[in-house]
Scaffold this motif. Structure first.
Motif, short mmCIF file in Angstrom:
data_model
loop_
_atom_site.label_atom_id
_atom_site.label_comp_id
_atom_site.label_asym_id
_atom_site.label_seq_id
_atom_site.Cartn_x
_atom_site.Cartn_y
_atom_site.Cartn_z
N TRP A 32 0.81 -1.22 0.00
CA TRP A 32 0.00 0.00 0.00
C TRP A 32 0.84 1.27 0.00
O TRP A 32 0.33 2.36 0.27
CB TRP A 32 -0.94 0.01 1.21
N GLU A 133 -10.33 9.75 7.19
CA GLU A 133 -10.02 8.51 6.49
C GLU A 133 -10.73 8.40 5.15
O GLU A 133 -10.37 7.57 4.32
CB GLU A 133 -10.41 7.32 7.37
N GLN A 134 -11.75 9.23 4.94
CA GLN A 134 -12.48 9.21 3.67
C GLN A 134 -12.82 10.64 3.26
O GLN A 134 -13.06 11.50 4.10
CB GLN A 134 -13.79 8.41 3.80
N ASP A 152 -11.25 6.23 -0.26
CA ASP A 152 -11.47 5.49 0.97
C ASP A 152 -10.21 4.80 1.49
O ASP A 152 -10.26 4.05 2.47
CB ASP A 152 -12.57 4.44 0.76
N LYS A 153 -9.09 5.02 0.80
CA LYS A 153 -7.83 4.42 1.23
C LYS A 153 -6.73 5.48 1.26
O LYS A 153 -6.29 5.99 0.24
CB LYS A 153 -7.41 3.30 0.27
N PHE A 154 -6.35 5.85 2.47
CA PHE A 154 -5.19 6.72 2.72
C PHE A 154 -5.19 8.01 1.89
O PHE A 154 -4.20 8.33 1.23
CB PHE A 154 -3.89 5.96 2.46
N TYR A 206 -5.52 1.61 -7.92
CA TYR A 206 -6.62 1.25 -7.03
C TYR A 206 -7.90 2.02 -7.39
O TYR A 206 -9.00 1.44 -7.41
CB TYR A 206 -6.22 1.54 -5.58
N TYR A 207 -7.77 3.29 -7.68
CA TYR A 207 -8.95 4.11 -7.93
C TYR A 207 -9.38 4.09 -9.40
O TYR A 207 -10.58 4.16 -9.69
CB TYR A 207 -8.70 5.54 -7.46
#
Length: 385
Positions: A32, A133-134, A152-154, A206-207
């Motif tokens: 990640w 976080e989001q 939603d991730k970092f 990821y996105y």
């Protein structure tokens, strides 16, 4: 193959089997880290974006790993688009980009941070950081209001504050617990425009793989005109020329390689005892001349011919006198004795006694005893010292 080597080979095979079983049964670990590497397929790499960008810019794209400073020192270009995605660029290179923009180029800078003196030149003074976080990335233009990305991730939570009046806000970050903050701005700079987006995560694998997110990315790049685009990628993205690059790029092969090296080191360590073949004993060359002399001497002793040995010794002595002392030995008279005494420094008594022995040796009828030979030999050697 000796017994020790067989033991090490069996141990090495056992270790390799254990590692293979561990590798088969281990769970895949997701990386990640936010690497923004165009060759990385990890969640926060740019592999997907790198594959699709040519279509996005209609194949009018040039990708370079050179720094902007070096690139523009070598290339004089007409107005074009400049793309930077989370690249660690030095201040002189940033200034080169601003110089190109001032002459009519447009720059799309998708970076979470840049040098303060450069951001001041563009028109914003600082960037805020939220720790939610989001959050959601939206564009302010009404025609793009239905296109957004939910992070939603970092998420980095970066946004612009203290924006100058001439800066146009094109996008914002929406959070539940905080006020909306600008994350995408446009600045008129000289003859060109600068677009700055503070959240590069929306371009990562990821996105982009999530349904609907590609539309947001296309909306962001739609602000650039249809002209050649130069993308400055990290120089570290150049393919390594190291011959081990393939093995080291695969985790399983990399671990096997290190285990192999470790096994070889253990093998060398446990076999560090000095092993050397037996060194053969080389006999020194025998002095055959000495053996010959001994044989001849024994022959004369056995025969008892002392007179002949005295003759040989006398001849040897007179030959040395002629060669080394340069004295004529034709007549063994008083003049010869004086010259020999002067050259050798011995007493006349010793010289006269030696001449008598020589004359006795030259007399074929003389009776010679063993004692005479021994005394003559010692006397003549003493004179020639």
């Amino acid at each position: 193959m000796n017994k020790t080597f067989k033991i090490y080979a069996i141990l090495f095979i056992i270790v390799m089997v254990i590692l293979a079983l561990l590798e088969v049964n281990k769970k895949e670990i997701t990386d990640w880290r936010k690497n923004f590497d165009i060759n990385e397929k990890s969640p926060f790499g740019l592999y997907i974006f790198n594959q699709e960008i040519k279509d996005l810019f209609k194949n009018n794209l040039k990708k370079t790993s050179e720094s902007p400073f070096d690139y523009y020192n070598k290339n004089k270009k007409s107005p074009h688009n400049i793309l930077v995605v989370e690249n660690d660029i030095d201040v002189p290179s940033w200034k080169k980009i601003l110089d190109e923009v001032s002459h009519g180029s447009d720059a799309m800078l998708i970076v979470s941070n840049m040098p303060k003196d450069i951001s001041d030149s563009i028109g914003f003074y600082d960037s805020e950081i939220s720790f939610d976080e989001q959050n959601v990335l939206k564009l302010t233009d009404k025609k793009y209001q239905n296109d957004f990305i939910e992070l939603d991730k970092f998420p980095s939570g970066r946004g612009f504050s203290y924006i100058k009046p001439n800066v146009e806000v094109l996008g914002k970050t929406v959070e539940k617990e905080n006020d909306d903050q600008a994350n995408f701005i446009k600045v008129k700079f000289g003859k060109g425009n600068i677009y700055v987006h503070s959240e590069p995560l929306f371009l990562t694998n990821y996105y982009l793989l999530k349904p609907g997110n590609v539309k947001y990315a296309a909306d962001v790049f739609s602000y650039l005109d249809d002209k050649e685009t130069v993308w400055f990628v990290e120089s570290s993205t150049k393919e390594s020329q190291f011959f081990m690059r393939f093995i080291l790029s695969k985790p399983a092969l990399k671990y096997a390689w290190w285990v192999l090296l470790g096994g070889l080191l253990l093998f060398i360590f446990f076999n560090a005892k000095r092993k050397q073949r037996i060194v053969p004993i080389v006999e020194p060359l025998r002095n055959t001349s000495v053996d010959f002399v001994k044989s001849i001497g024994n022959l004369y002793l056995q025969e008892g011919d002392f007179h002949d040995m005295m003759v040989k010794k006398a001849q040897y002595f007179l030959n040395k006198v002629r060669l080394d002392l340069l004295i004529d030995t034709q007549n063994l008279d008083e003049e010869f004795a004086k010259k020999l005494q002067l050259k050798t420094g011995k007493t006349m008594e010793m010289i006269d006694e030696a001449i008598n022995f020589i004359k006795k040796a030259q007399d074929p009828y003389a009776h010679v005893l063993k004692e005479d030979l021994a005394k003559m030999n010692k006397l003549l050697d003493e004179i020639l010292k």
